[in-house]
Design an enzyme around this catalytic site. Structure first.
Site, PDB file in Angstrom:
ATOM      1  N   THR A 192       0.829  -1.203   0.000  1.00 36.53           N
ATOM      2  CA  THR A 192       0.000   0.000   0.000  1.00 36.53           C
ATOM      3  C   THR A 192       0.869   1.260   0.000  1.00 36.53           C
ATOM      4  OG1 THR A 192      -0.080  -0.314   2.379  1.00 36.53           O
ATOM      5  CG2 THR A 192      -2.034  -0.961   1.146  1.00 36.53           C
ATOM      6  N   SER A 222      16.512  -5.123   9.295  1.00 36.46           N
ATOM      7  CA  SER A 222      17.830  -4.921   9.889  1.00 36.46           C
ATOM      8  C   SER A 222      18.538  -3.767   9.178  1.00 36.46           C
ATOM      9  CB  SER A 222      18.663  -6.198   9.778  1.00 36.46           C
ATOM     10  OG  SER A 222      18.956  -6.519   8.433  1.00 36.46           O
ATOM     11  N   GLU A 228      19.890   3.531   1.021  1.00 35.18           N
ATOM     12  CA  GLU A 228      19.438   2.232   0.492  1.00 35.18           C
ATOM     13  C   GLU A 228      19.258   2.319  -1.022  1.00 35.18           C
ATOM     14  OE1 GLU A 228      17.481  -0.758   2.325  1.00 35.18           O
ATOM     15  OE2 GLU A 228      17.409   0.081   4.348  1.00 35.18           O
ATOM     16  N   ASP A 257       9.985   1.463   6.611  1.00 33.69           N
ATOM     17  CA  ASP A 257      10.912   0.799   7.521  1.00 33.69           C
ATOM     18  C   ASP A 257      11.665   1.809   8.382  1.00 33.69           C
ATOM     19  OD1 ASP A 257      10.008  -1.383   6.215  1.00 33.69           O
ATOM     20  OD2 ASP A 257      11.876  -1.811   5.146  1.00 33.69           O
TER      21      ASP A 257
END
Ligand code: ADP
Ligand code: MG
Length: 383
Positions: A34, A125, A158, A169
């Site tokens: 979503t 992580s 990232e 996250d």
């Protein structure tokens, strides 16, 4: 590994008095695929953690890093980026580079980090590593930084190493709060805390121990499908800017004009959004039965309509359904592997998890892992 063990191992390696930080992993209670559709997600930070000890490393511009879990060391200059390096090293180089690009002073640090968040299991992580490190850097350098800015730096790093991630996250790891989940609106990034009190129930993650290579191409494919439908809907009605601007009923009116597969994908996105809303309401009124049933519905949609589950995840959810003490179960994360999240009656949780795992082993010949998790604070300094 706990905080004390980490500090007694890492402390001597850092030479100087260090600043200590902890960053948790995260779960997502409900709301999958979503985020990039401007919808809702419902994450929380958990008691699996990564610890960081960070201190200055002279004026050399060199950084010295120790990755406890891998027992590997690395040394590199701030601003350098070696695309040939190992994943964790590149990620730290990217974090420092972006930190500098944002105008913050170039660091020279000794860093030790490690903990008990399983790598690559879908507990984020990587977000713990990125956000915890930048938070520690800001504390070490005495720089006031908004948590949202840390979200963006960690996300950009990232992206730099090739992981096309959203913001959930990093957000969850930074803004998490003990015994609360956060309903995040991915359209405007506003969020609300919802108390999660589970005196008689346990959140249990079961790791399939598979991660199928299909995940990335399927992700791109699902994104393309929802973007295609959105472009079509915008043409029909200029008031529609995101998939949030159309209701399920509104969408039905266009059924004949959208290819059936694309239609089914978007229908699931809208239904999943609605499930997040219902799940938040169910939690707020302590209606765990309804909450659990929404978890099962979410899995059904992701498996049958969005088609991002896999055999192993489906097996775990089917095994959970056979257990009376399980209120709900679904795949968590992008799919094609990783963990299921299960809500189980506390008294029976150990026994039920074991039974599910034994059957899973018999069927798949894989060794699953189980994590009993509770909801704890987001990134913070520890003493
Ligand atoms: P997830 O975030 O779901 O756990 P990712 O593949 O996004 O999985 O992130 C895992 C990567 O993050 C690892 O390959 C590594 O580069 C880095 N990482 C995470 N935890 C550690 C750790 N304890 N030590 C070293 N690197 C880590
Ligand atoms: Mg990650």
């Amino acid at each position: 590994m706990n905080q004390n063990q980490f500090q007694s191992l890492a402390g001597p390696k850092l030479i100087h008095e260090a600043i200590w930080i902890q960053a948790p992993g995260r779960i997502n209670l409900i709301g999958e695929h979503t985020d990039y559709n401007h919808g809702f997600v419902f994450p929380a930070s958990i008691d699996k953690k990564m610890y960081f000890g960070i201190t200055h490393n002279g004026e050399s511009g060199e950084n010295w890093i120790w990755a406890y879990n891998l027992d590997k060391e690395a040394t590199f200059k701030s601003g350098d980026y070696n695309p040939e390096g190992s994943g964790w090293e590149k990620y730290l180089q990217a974090l420092i580079q972006i930190w500098i690009e944002k105008g913050y002073p170039s660091p020279s640090v000794r860093l030790a980090f490690g903990g008990d968040i399983p790598l690559g299991a879908g507990l984020s992580s990587s977000a713990a590593m990125g956000t915890g490190f930048i938070y520690g850097l800001s504390k070490l350098m005495g720089i006031e930084i908004d948590r949202w800015d840390i979200v963006k730096i960690a996300q950009a790093a990232e992206h730099k190493i090739g992981a096309n991630v959203g913001i959930m996250d990093q957000f969850a790891v930074l803004f998490g709060k003990e015994s609360h989940a956060m309903k995040l609106d991915c359209r405007d990034h506003t969020f609300d805390y919802f108390p999660v009190n589970l005196p008689n129930h346990q959140l249990v993650l079961i790791n399939t121990k598979v991660s199928h290579s299909l995940a990335e191409s399927a992700y791109n494919d699902r994104r393309a499908a929802t973007e295609r439908v959105l472009a079509f809907l915008k043409d029909q009605n200029p008031k529609i800017e995101t998939l949030r601007d159309i209701s399920l009923d509104g969408l039905q009116a266009y059924r004949d004009q959208i290819n059936p597969l694309d239609f089914m994908r978007v229908e699931n996105v809208l239904e999943e959004n609605s499930r997040v809303q219902q799940a938040a309401e169910a939690l707020a009124s302590n209606d765990l039965k309804s909450f659990g049933s929404l978890l099962y519905q979410s899995h059904e949609g992701l498996s049958k309509k969005y088609e991002v589950s896999c055999e192993e995840l489906d097996i775990l959810v089917d095994l959970a359904k056979k257990e009376e003490a399980v209120l709900g179960s679904r795949m968590m994360g992008g799919g094609f592997g990783g963990c299921t999240i299960n809500l189980i009656e506390k008294n029976a949780a150990e026994e039920v998890a074991k039974r599910i795992m034994d059957s899973y082993k018999d069927i798949t010949h894989l060794e699953p892992e189980v994590y009993f998790v509770s909801i704890e604070d987001g990134v913070k300094e520890i003493s």
